[in-house]
Design an enzyme around this catalytic site. Structure first.
Site, PDB file in Angstrom:
ATOM      1  N   ASP B 110       4.125 -12.656  -3.013  1.00 57.17           N
ATOM      2  CA  ASP B 110       3.521 -11.369  -2.742  1.00 57.17           C
ATOM      3  C   ASP B 110       2.645 -11.538  -1.504  1.00 57.17           C
ATOM      4  OD1 ASP B 110       3.097  -8.754  -3.025  1.00 57.17           O
ATOM      5  OD2 ASP B 110       2.022  -8.848  -4.923  1.00 57.17           O
ATOM      6  N   HIS B 117      -5.067  -2.275   4.129  1.00 53.55           N
ATOM      7  CA  HIS B 117      -5.397  -2.762   2.782  1.00 53.55           C
ATOM      8  C   HIS B 117      -6.395  -3.914   2.870  1.00 53.55           C
ATOM      9  CE1 HIS B 117      -5.165  -4.169  -1.322  1.00 53.55           C
ATOM     10  NE2 HIS B 117      -4.739  -5.357  -0.912  1.00 53.55           N
ATOM     11  N   GLU B 180      -0.812  -1.709  -7.745  1.00 55.19           N
ATOM     12  CA  GLU B 180      -0.604  -1.894  -6.299  1.00 55.19           C
ATOM     13  C   GLU B 180       0.773  -1.366  -5.932  1.00 55.19           C
ATOM     14  OE1 GLU B 180      -1.395  -6.022  -5.193  1.00 55.19           O
ATOM     15  OE2 GLU B 180      -3.535  -5.564  -4.968  1.00 55.19           O
ATOM     16  N   GLU B 182       3.878  -1.283  -3.772  1.00 56.01           N
ATOM     17  CA  GLU B 182       4.509  -2.260  -2.892  1.00 56.01           C
ATOM     18  C   GLU B 182       6.029  -2.049  -2.789  1.00 56.01           C
ATOM     19  OE1 GLU B 182       3.506  -6.305  -3.719  1.00 56.01           O
ATOM     20  OE2 GLU B 182       1.432  -5.837  -4.260  1.00 56.01           O
ATOM     21  N   ASP B 214       2.357  -4.347  -8.514  1.00 58.98           N
ATOM     22  CA  ASP B 214       1.706  -5.631  -8.792  1.00 58.98           C
ATOM     23  C   ASP B 214       0.380  -5.356  -9.508  1.00 58.98           C
ATOM     24  OD1 ASP B 214       1.329  -8.439  -8.613  1.00 58.98           O
ATOM     25  OD2 ASP B 214       0.020  -8.151  -6.889  1.00 58.98           O
ATOM     26  N   ARG B 218      -8.890  -6.452 -11.499  1.00 52.86           N
ATOM     27  CA  ARG B 218      -9.731  -6.827 -10.356  1.00 52.86           C
ATOM     28  C   ARG B 218     -10.900  -7.725 -10.733  1.00 52.86           C
ATOM     29  NH1 ARG B 218      -6.290  -6.176  -6.352  1.00 52.86           N
ATOM     30  NH2 ARG B 218      -5.508  -4.043  -6.233  1.00 52.86           N
ATOM     31  N   GLN B 221      -9.406 -11.232 -11.474  1.00 52.54           N
ATOM     32  CA  GLN B 221      -8.996 -11.749 -10.164  1.00 52.54           C
ATOM     33  C   GLN B 221     -10.205 -12.164  -9.329  1.00 52.54           C
ATOM     34  OE1 GLN B 221      -6.811  -8.780  -7.912  1.00 52.54           O
ATOM     35  NE2 GLN B 221      -6.753 -10.065  -6.088  1.00 52.54           N
ATOM     36  N   LYS B 234      -3.319 -11.311 -12.217  1.00 50.91           N
ATOM     37  CA  LYS B 234      -2.079 -10.634 -11.847  1.00 50.91           C
ATOM     38  C   LYS B 234      -0.874 -11.082 -12.679  1.00 50.91           C
ATOM     39  CE  LYS B 234      -3.334  -9.707  -7.009  1.00 50.91           C
ATOM     40  NZ  LYS B 234      -2.846  -8.395  -6.600  1.00 50.91           N
ATOM     41  N   THR B 238       4.283  -7.672 -13.749  1.00 43.38           N
ATOM     42  CA  THR B 238       4.643  -7.056 -12.472  1.00 43.38           C
ATOM     43  C   THR B 238       5.853  -6.173 -12.759  1.00 43.38           C
ATOM     44  OG1 THR B 238       3.978  -9.090 -11.342  1.00 43.38           O
ATOM     45  CG2 THR B 238       5.252  -7.505 -10.054  1.00 43.38           C
ATOM     46  N   THR B 330       0.087  -4.480  -1.145  1.00 42.86           N
ATOM     47  CA  THR B 330      -0.290  -3.065  -1.191  1.00 42.86           C
ATOM     48  C   THR B 330      -0.065  -2.379   0.152  1.00 42.86           C
ATOM     49  OG1 THR B 330      -1.992  -3.677  -2.761  1.00 42.86           O
ATOM     50  CG2 THR B 330      -2.175  -1.505  -1.775  1.00 42.86           C
ATOM     51  N   GLU B 344      -9.242   0.150  -3.424  1.00 39.67           N
ATOM     52  CA  GLU B 344      -9.545   0.814  -2.149  1.00 39.67           C
ATOM     53  C   GLU B 344     -10.037   2.239  -2.369  1.00 39.67           C
ATOM     54  OE1 GLU B 344      -6.482   0.321   1.010  1.00 39.67           O
ATOM     55  OE2 GLU B 344      -5.483  -0.897  -0.499  1.00 39.67           O
TER      56      GLU B 344
END
Lengths: 399, 399
Positions: B110, B117, B180, B182, B214, B218, B221, B234, B238, B330, B344
């Protein structure tokens, strides 16, 4: 020295072929004799399903069988190989046999279980002996690449990449080629997505252990790893030893892990007292002229055990598949002779170290071979895990 | 809205089964009709090897075939399906069909291709709009976990993990569950360890593109990623869209990527002018009460192209296998309506955003569904990529 790694007390599993036996299948080893187990069918009565796994080109299906079958197979092998090996079993001296990567691994997590490695690496890179923020709470790690996993003996090509030279970013062959001395658990029984494995069931999911050299290009890694972690600085190759030493063979070496400095979460509370293994590890740098021992370390020095790794990896619901690899990260101790990589030994390339022939190194030179080995107990060891560094590919020629 | 994703101009590949056709095999889709391709044998003359790949439960073997065979198959499908579908081909409405994960992927990288981003995430986390040190030199990324890859529609369990609460580290269900948006390339033709793929050969190795969510916790992470990158934040899941849109279907949407701000290394110099695709992406948050569009973004805004990703991933000698996934990370734009994740959009959870029913969110609540979709050109789209969040597993019950 290696003869006593493979007594009847060990009986590890691997995958081999040879001129006389060109089809890859599951093998074991007794001293220097490799025994091809696809002939076991005619010798003993074992379940058809179990026997079928011995004829395959990876150990995955064997590893996925229930533990009691692994135990039964081990008992039968001790019995059969303790006498004169029956003629139905093809055998060959290890020197004429080609060993292959034993597992088909889709998942590879490389943890960082050694407090000393983290402190030493911090000192070498940032001039600060500080632990990563999560270190005392759970085993930290990164997901590794499996496409470039190779078996011991496969040459390693020096990778190209971007790195900093003074204040500029340049692109070329790494100038800081390093090794990492590691042990890894090979997963046998898989688990289900969304269902964490209890730490007290961890052994049930571990087929056995291997040695791993997580080759690292420190300069490439250094530039790329903020904030997403290592990628091209490691993904060019990872070497695995060919023999998976089962937990049965390791049982006599069970010992308690070092105590934790902080209380751990419930999912990391281990009821097993002797929850790690007394495994002595060694790394040698071999050149055309000399062999130099560059590290002597021990698995029991690790802050986190392989049981912790199984519990943490699955604690968020992530599932494990048969063949997955959970590695310890660099296994280092407190003294300079126990640094499991050159980043630590040379303090980030600042200090040379001497080879036994009077030459010296900071990082690896083309032609250098790294040999990892580990010894467990009487007649039980891991053999070795070797790789020789080849020069980088010239980009101009390839592109 | 979705009907025009799957015209004769698209003809994506996926894997399906149904009550009437319980064996999984390769399928394509025309509007809302799923066409099972295992019956193609009786209809047209194609090489035996190619036909055999259509009967398998993943697209891997099909993806590994040479590009000219993919092209031939596409031309035949346009011809056959452009008329009345022959009775030898089992067809069913998409509503009665179960779609499965289309690929068996061992490798998943990834990347983080969006400059916006990176800047927005930096602002949300560190209050600084700065790019990672490598960003302008090469596509940065991390290796992802493939065991927990699931197909669109699979529920996602809120993960447990460690995170900081004020200054303390605690352990429990994530409080910052994010998505996310993607796109990912699915690798067709594999490569050899030690042999980089030229950026100008990249398309030859890409079977097609999919959408990826994904999922990211947060807070988990945030604590774990220093210095080794994201792992348990993560690796719990997925989500992949079920339809692989081939590069043939994307050809009419080829456009030039944005210019690079810095000169790139030779291995990233792309001779193809129209080296990315005009793909419009959207993310929706769906609750029992409402559907809210939370992001509209475009693939062409990415700083690095999927061709760059193939070149960079293999530039150190790392090999690609068929089925490998190279994802963009992202996909965000410059305005608030184009933020491809909630980190974001909410500036790290500081700001609420409004749902269309008057409710609001910072991060996701149990029961929320995220739906990603993407439209390419007349009759060509990706369908959607959905997942609904389930409550966390109680640790006490499991362990």
């Amino acid at each position: 020295m290696y003869a006593d790694h493979f007594s009847l007390n060990n009986l590890p599993f691997g995958i081999a072929s040879s001129t006389a036996h060109p089809t890859r299948c599951v093998v074991t080893r007794l001293r220097n004799t490799v025994i091809f187990l696809d002939g076991l069918q005619g010798v003993v009565s074992l379940s058809k399903d179990l026997i079928a796994t011995l004829r395959l080109p990876t150990v995955n299906k064997l590893a996925a069988r229930p533990k009691y079958e692994h135990k039964l197979l081990r008992e039968i092998l001790i019995d059969v190989l303790g006498k004169k090996t029956p003629p139905e079993l093809h055998t060959e001296d290890v020197s004429s046999v080609q060993m292959h990567l034993p597992v088909d691994a889709a998942g590879f997590t490389d943890f960082s279980c050694s407090m000393e490695h983290c402190l030493n690496a911090g000192e070498a890179i940032m001039k600060k002996r500080v632990l990563p923020p999560g270190f005392l709470h759970f085993p930290i790690g990164y997901t590794g690449r499996t496409s470039s996993l190779v078996v011991s003996g496969t040459p390693i090509t020096r990778p190209n990449g971007h790195f900093k030279q003074k204040e500029e970013v340049v692109d070329g062959p790494t100038r800081q080629m390093d090794y990492e001395l590691e042990v890894a658990a090979i997963i046998g029984k898989s688990s289900t997505l969304g269902e964490p494995i209890s730490i007290n069931d961890a052994d049930d999911h571990i087929f056995g252990l291997v040695l791993i050299n997580d080759w690292s290009a420190r300069d490439i890694q250094g530039l790329e790893m903020s904030p997403l972690g290592p990628m091209n600085g490691k993904s060019f190759a990872t070497t695995m030893s060919p023999w998976i030493v089962t937990l049965f063979a390791l049982e006599p070496a069970e010992i308690p892990a070092r105590p934790k400095d902080l209380p751990v979460s419930s999912y990391l509370r281990d009821n097993k007292q002797a929850n790690t293994y007394d495994i002595k590890l060694e790394a040698e740098l071999v050149t055309n002229e000399s062999t130099t021992t560059i590290c002597r370390s021990e698995l029991k020095w690790m802050y986190w055990t392989v049981r912790d790794l199984v519990a943490h990896q699955t604690s968020n619901g992530c599932n494990l598949n048969t063949g997955d690899i959970l590695a310890t990260g660099t296994i280092s101790g407190t003294v300079e002779t126990s640094h499991g990589c050159l980043l630590e030994l040379t303090k980030g390339g600042e200090n040379d170290f001497a080879l036994s022939d009077g030459d010296s190194r900071t990082y690896l030179q083309d032609g250098d071979m790294i040999r990892l080995t580990a010894h467990v107990s009487e007649g039980v060891g891991f053999g070795d895990c070797c790789g020789t560094l080849l020069p980088a590919i010239q980009r101009q020629k390839k592109l």
